[in-house]
Design a protein around this motif. Structure first.
Motif, PDB file in Angstrom:
ATOM      1  N   THR A  26      27.641 -88.963  65.734  1.00  0.00           N
ATOM      2  CA  THR A  26      27.868 -87.618  66.246  1.00  0.00           C
ATOM      3  C   THR A  26      28.367 -86.679  65.162  1.00  0.00           C
ATOM      4  N   SER A  29      25.924 -84.752  62.909  1.00  0.00           N
ATOM      5  CA  SER A  29      25.180 -83.597  63.419  1.00  0.00           C
ATOM      6  C   SER A  29      26.073 -82.521  64.034  1.00  0.00           C
ATOM      7  N   VAL A  30      27.317 -82.881  64.345  1.00  0.00           N
ATOM      8  CA  VAL A  30      28.237 -81.926  64.961  1.00  0.00           C
ATOM      9  C   VAL A  30      29.540 -81.909  64.156  1.00  0.00           C
ATOM     10  N   TRP A  33      33.846 -83.876  64.418  1.00  0.00           N
ATOM     11  CA  TRP A  33      34.027 -85.153  65.115  1.00  0.00           C
ATOM     12  C   TRP A  33      34.665 -86.236  64.252  1.00  0.00           C
TER      13      TRP A  33
END
Length: 222
Positions: A26, A29-30, A33
């Motif tokens: 995660t 891409s984000v 996190w």
């Protein structure tokens, strides 16, 4: 006379690698996190409890990585959580093995580490806790479809035990989802619970008694 309603005991069974690598995928891409590598997992999962529910225990299933650096980071996280949560946090370890295979490019014999026993350990523990009546609600944190058989066993033989499933970020199982829907339930997607992750972050340096636990350098920043 007023009815006495006993609180439902909830036990969380965390597939450690499924959870960690879900976070790792995660954060690629984000943004942000990576901060959730260093959290109080008991505080995090306790935040999902509903009215009339109490936390029995959080059981974290994992294996010690063969890489000294990876093992050191994992140990820092586990030791910190054990120190601040005591008996409410339990670690169950599997094994890492060197698995030989043939390189598809050079045809040479090489090996890679492979984690073993975690799904079996989770299965045995979930069923065992139902047999021994140590929990009322089985809360599985994994998207590993290999865990469908123990879920089905509990549903058939211990229908009084409720089952909840929490999919780690970026992980999903249609097999588990279909099972839950058949039993009028649905998985909780942890990727949609970022505020709970934020609330469970602990300081980079955690002092507990005479011991100090420090976030691994590689986990700092984004």
């Amino acid at each position: 006379m007023e009815d006495f309603k006993k609180n439902k005991r909830v036990t969380f069974y965390i597939d450690g690698f499924n959870f960690y690598f879900g976070l790792k995928r995660t954060r690629k891409s984000v943004s942000g996190w990576k901060r959730y590598y260093w959290i109080d997992v008991v505080k995090f999962f306790e935040s999902f409890l509903g009215e009339g529910q109490i936390l029995e225990k959080v059981v974290y299933f994992t294996a010690s990585p063969l890489s000294p650096a990876k093992n050191s980071r994992q140990s820092a996280f586990l030791n910190m959580n054990k120190a601040i949560n005591g008996n409410r946090f339990e670690i169950v370890r599997g094994k890492y093995y060197e698995k030989p295979f043939t390189c598809p490019y050079c045809s040479g014999a090489i090996s890679k580490p492979e984690e073993k026993r975690t799904d079996v350990n989770i299965s045995v523990r979930m069923i065992g806790d139902c047999v021994l009546d140590r929990t009322d609600i089985v809360a599985l944190v994994s998207a590993d479809s290999d865990l469908v058989p123990p879920i089905e066993f509990i549903q058939e033989h211990y229908p009084d035990k409720a089952i909840k499933v929490y999919f780690p970020p970026s992980n999903y199982s249609n097999d588990i989802k279909d099972n839950l829907i058949h039993h009028r339930s649905k998985p909780v997607l942890l990727i949609k619970n970022q505020r709970r992750f934020e609330a469970a972050i602990v300081p980079d340096i955690v002092q507990h008694g005479a011991k100090t636990y420090t976030i691994p350098d590689k986990w700092k920043g984004e």
